[in-house]
Design an enzyme around this catalytic site. Sequence first.
Site, PDB file in Angstrom:
ATOM      1  N   HIS A  34       0.790  -0.633   0.360  1.00 15.78           N
ATOM      2  CA  HIS A  34      -0.038  -0.201  -0.214  1.00 15.78           C
ATOM      3  C   HIS A  34       0.795   0.636  -0.156  1.00 15.78           C
ATOM      4  O   HIS A  34       0.106   2.454  -0.588  1.00 15.78           O
ATOM      5  CB  HIS A  34      -0.227  -0.109   0.990  1.00 15.78           C
ATOM      6  CG  HIS A  34      -1.258  -1.146   1.097  1.00 15.78           C
ATOM      7  ND1 HIS A  34      -1.646  -2.148   2.506  1.00 15.78           N
ATOM      8  CD2 HIS A  34      -2.903  -1.584   0.950  1.00 15.78           C
ATOM      9  CE1 HIS A  34      -2.682  -2.719   2.163  1.00 15.78           C
ATOM     10  NE2 HIS A  34      -3.760  -2.092   1.073  1.00 15.78           N
ATOM     11  N   GLN A  58     -17.359  -6.972  -1.782  1.00 18.68           N
ATOM     12  CA  GLN A  58     -16.514  -7.425  -2.280  1.00 18.68           C
ATOM     13  C   GLN A  58     -16.674  -8.797  -1.681  1.00 18.68           C
ATOM     14  O   GLN A  58     -15.790  -9.522  -2.856  1.00 18.68           O
ATOM     15  CB  GLN A  58     -15.414  -6.828  -3.314  1.00 18.68           C
ATOM     16  CG  GLN A  58     -15.002  -6.293  -2.555  1.00 18.68           C
ATOM     17  CD  GLN A  58     -13.493  -5.359  -2.241  1.00 18.68           C
ATOM     18  OE1 GLN A  58     -13.864  -3.917  -2.597  1.00 18.68           O
ATOM     19  NE2 GLN A  58     -12.139  -5.997  -2.433  1.00 18.68           N
TER      20      GLN A  58
HETATM   21  P1  AMP Z   1      -6.578  -4.016  -0.493  1.00 15.69           P
HETATM   22  O1  AMP Z   1      -6.128  -3.210   0.642  1.00 15.69           O
HETATM   23  O2  AMP Z   1      -5.797  -5.176  -0.536  1.00 15.69           O
HETATM   24  O3  AMP Z   1      -7.832  -3.617  -1.005  1.00 15.69           O
HETATM   25  O4  AMP Z   1      -5.545  -3.229  -1.442  1.00 15.69           O
HETATM   26  C1  AMP Z   1      -5.253  -1.923  -1.658  1.00 15.69           C
HETATM   27  C2  AMP Z   1      -4.528  -1.555  -2.821  1.00 15.69           C
HETATM   28  O5  AMP Z   1      -2.945  -2.013  -3.042  1.00 15.69           O
HETATM   29  C3  AMP Z   1      -4.973  -1.965  -4.616  1.00 15.69           C
HETATM   30  O6  AMP Z   1      -4.816  -1.269  -5.628  1.00 15.69           O
HETATM   31  C4  AMP Z   1      -3.753  -2.960  -4.141  1.00 15.69           C
HETATM   32  O7  AMP Z   1      -3.472  -3.712  -5.124  1.00 15.69           O
HETATM   33  C5  AMP Z   1      -2.207  -2.769  -3.750  1.00 15.69           C
HETATM   34  N1  AMP Z   1      -1.649  -3.796  -2.875  1.00 15.69           N
HETATM   35  C6  AMP Z   1      -1.958  -5.012  -2.830  1.00 15.69           C
HETATM   36  N2  AMP Z   1      -0.868  -5.468  -2.148  1.00 15.69           N
HETATM   37  C7  AMP Z   1       0.101  -5.066  -3.017  1.00 15.69           C
HETATM   38  C8  AMP Z   1       1.347  -5.433  -2.713  1.00 15.69           C
HETATM   39  N3  AMP Z   1       1.951  -5.806  -2.954  1.00 15.69           N
HETATM   40  N4  AMP Z   1       2.257  -4.509  -4.337  1.00 15.69           N
HETATM   41  C9  AMP Z   1       1.592  -3.488  -4.625  1.00 15.69           C
HETATM   42  N5  AMP Z   1      -0.348  -3.067  -4.403  1.00 15.69           N
HETATM   43  C10 AMP Z   1      -0.419  -3.854  -3.423  1.00 15.69           C
END
Ligand code: AMP
Length: 279
Positions: A34, A58
């Site tokens: 993040h 979701q």
């Molecule tokens: P989430 O909180 O899991 O819904 O993720 C929020 C955002 O962070 C989304 O756009 C994810 O693709 C991105 N994200 C989560 N994990 C990673 C990672 N390891 N590397 C890059 N972006 C990430």
Amino acid sequence: MRTVADLRKHIALWRKGEVRVGLVPTMGALHQGHMALVEAARAECDRIVASIFVNPKQFAPTEDLGSYPRREAADLEMLRSAGVDLVFIPAVDEMYPPDFATLVRVSGLTEGLCGAHRAGHFDGVTTVVTKLLIQALPDIAYFGEKDYQQLMVVRRLARDLDIPVHITGVPTVREADGLALSSRNVYLSVEERRIAPNLARVLRNVAGALAEDSSAIAREAARGAAALQQAGFAVEYLEVREAGTLAPTSGATGSSRVFAAVWLGKTRLIDNMPIVPAA
Ligand code: AMP
């Protein structure tokens, strides 16, 4: 800010100057993945809004909405020290009042890969992301390549709905052993955590083999799935797709990617890698 009205008021004040606003949507339980989105925003934007919302729409009824990690105080501290200007943390009722009746659906792109295995998931994602984009009206919104299908779907919805935002994709941040960072990694037992990096290893091997021999998709996909099973995963899918359209592809090209979703016990992990043809 916990209400859409406060969020809008604050951003409108910024808009009196010539500022470029970046939005980083998250579900919280933040990690360095993040933070890479925040860093990308900091490099391009004058003001950064992050949102934290564990979006019930979701998650299927059988999924981990109830146990999804929530760490608001620690998240706020991370965002503050990373230079985020405003954090939007709406309650579920703020986003979805009881009579909420609208669904945003992107067809095609959402039908394969994760969409084929998580009924309703992308409808939940596209509905909430549309709301967040309209609520904050950022110039640029940042999404991770870790969720590559989601990134493509969000790009399409912004384009189709003429939402005036640029969607920027940020490369996947990994642990030293290759495991893609994920809020769900905290679910892994010691033994599962030991197995988990094999997902990235196998995907890298499949991508490497297809970079050498672009015609070997069926063979390498089967070999990769077998290697994942051998390593201890239950394989949901391992597929090669065209990176822009996510369409199945018969020959791996410079614009193809290999995608997988696997289970380790009760934890679902996803990852994907580009296929970079040998020069
Ligand atoms: P989430 O909180 O899991 O819904 O993720 C929020 C955002 O962070 C989304 O756009 C994810 O693709 C991105 N994200 C989560 N994990 C990673 C990672 N390891 N590397 C890059 N972006 C990430």
